[in-house]
Design an enzyme around this catalytic site. Structure first.
Site, mmCIF file in Angstrom:
data_model
loop_
_atom_site.group_PDB
_atom_site.id
_atom_site.type_symbol
_atom_site.label_atom_id
_atom_site.label_comp_id
_atom_site.label_asym_id
_atom_site.label_seq_id
_atom_site.Cartn_x
_atom_site.Cartn_y
_atom_site.Cartn_z
ATOM 1 N N HIS A 97 0.833 -1.213 0.000
ATOM 2 C CA HIS A 97 0.000 0.000 0.000
ATOM 3 C C HIS A 97 0.862 1.256 0.000
ATOM 4 C CE1 HIS A 97 0.748 0.848 4.293
ATOM 5 N NE2 HIS A 97 0.607 -0.457 4.495
ATOM 6 N N CYS A 113 3.653 -4.638 6.601
ATOM 7 C CA CYS A 113 3.186 -4.432 5.234
ATOM 8 C C CYS A 113 4.342 -3.934 4.362
ATOM 9 C CB CYS A 113 2.051 -3.417 5.203
ATOM 10 S SG CYS A 113 0.475 -4.068 5.806
#
Length: 142
Positions: A97, A113
């Site tokens: 992301h 992440c």
């Protein structure tokens, strides 16, 4: 003669028109030791971007997965509604992301992440939507 012309026409169409089994594929290959992502379309590298993976005490999983789901304006349910724009989830709560911490790209900084520059995340997200989740692979290695 007629059968020969039909056979020739069919042969020409199969060469010119893409086959169903030859769908576009995207591979996002993350090298944790380099803090980079290389993006491949149909086997050819088209991008190389800096990323941030897990900081000390956290973990980014290693392995290979297909993209599972997309969320354009995601906010983390685990980390105080932290923005995760253009999220591509590949394993449970782990996603690729965008980040607003651009200055930290190129070194470990996340909770696990894979963070990208927001414009790169938007590009990868659009590419994934175009080819479909089953045709987008995420590979994370050391």
């Amino acid at each position: 003669m007629r059968l020969l012309l039909i056979a020739l026409a069919v042969l020409c169409l199969t060469v010119v028109m893409p086959q169903k089994g030859m769908a576009n594929t995207i591979v996002a290959k993350v090298d944790v030791s380099e803090q980079t992502m290389r993006v491949y379309r149909n086997g050819k590298q088209i991008h190389k971007w800096r990323v941030s993976t897990a900081r000390k005490g956290k973990w980014t999983p290693r392995g290979a997965w297909s993209a599972k789901w997309l969320s354009r304006h995601h906010k983390s349910s685990l980390y105080n509604d932290a923005p995760m724009p253009h999220a591509i989830f590949f394993r449970g709560n782990y996603a690729i992301h965008g980040t607003n911490q651009i200055s930290r790209l190129g070194r470990p900084a996340s909770a696990g992440c894979i963070r990208l520059h927001p414009s790169h995340a938007a590009t990868l997200f659009a590419m994934t939507r175009k080819v479909g989740l089953k045709n987008m692979k995420v590979v994370v290695q050391n």
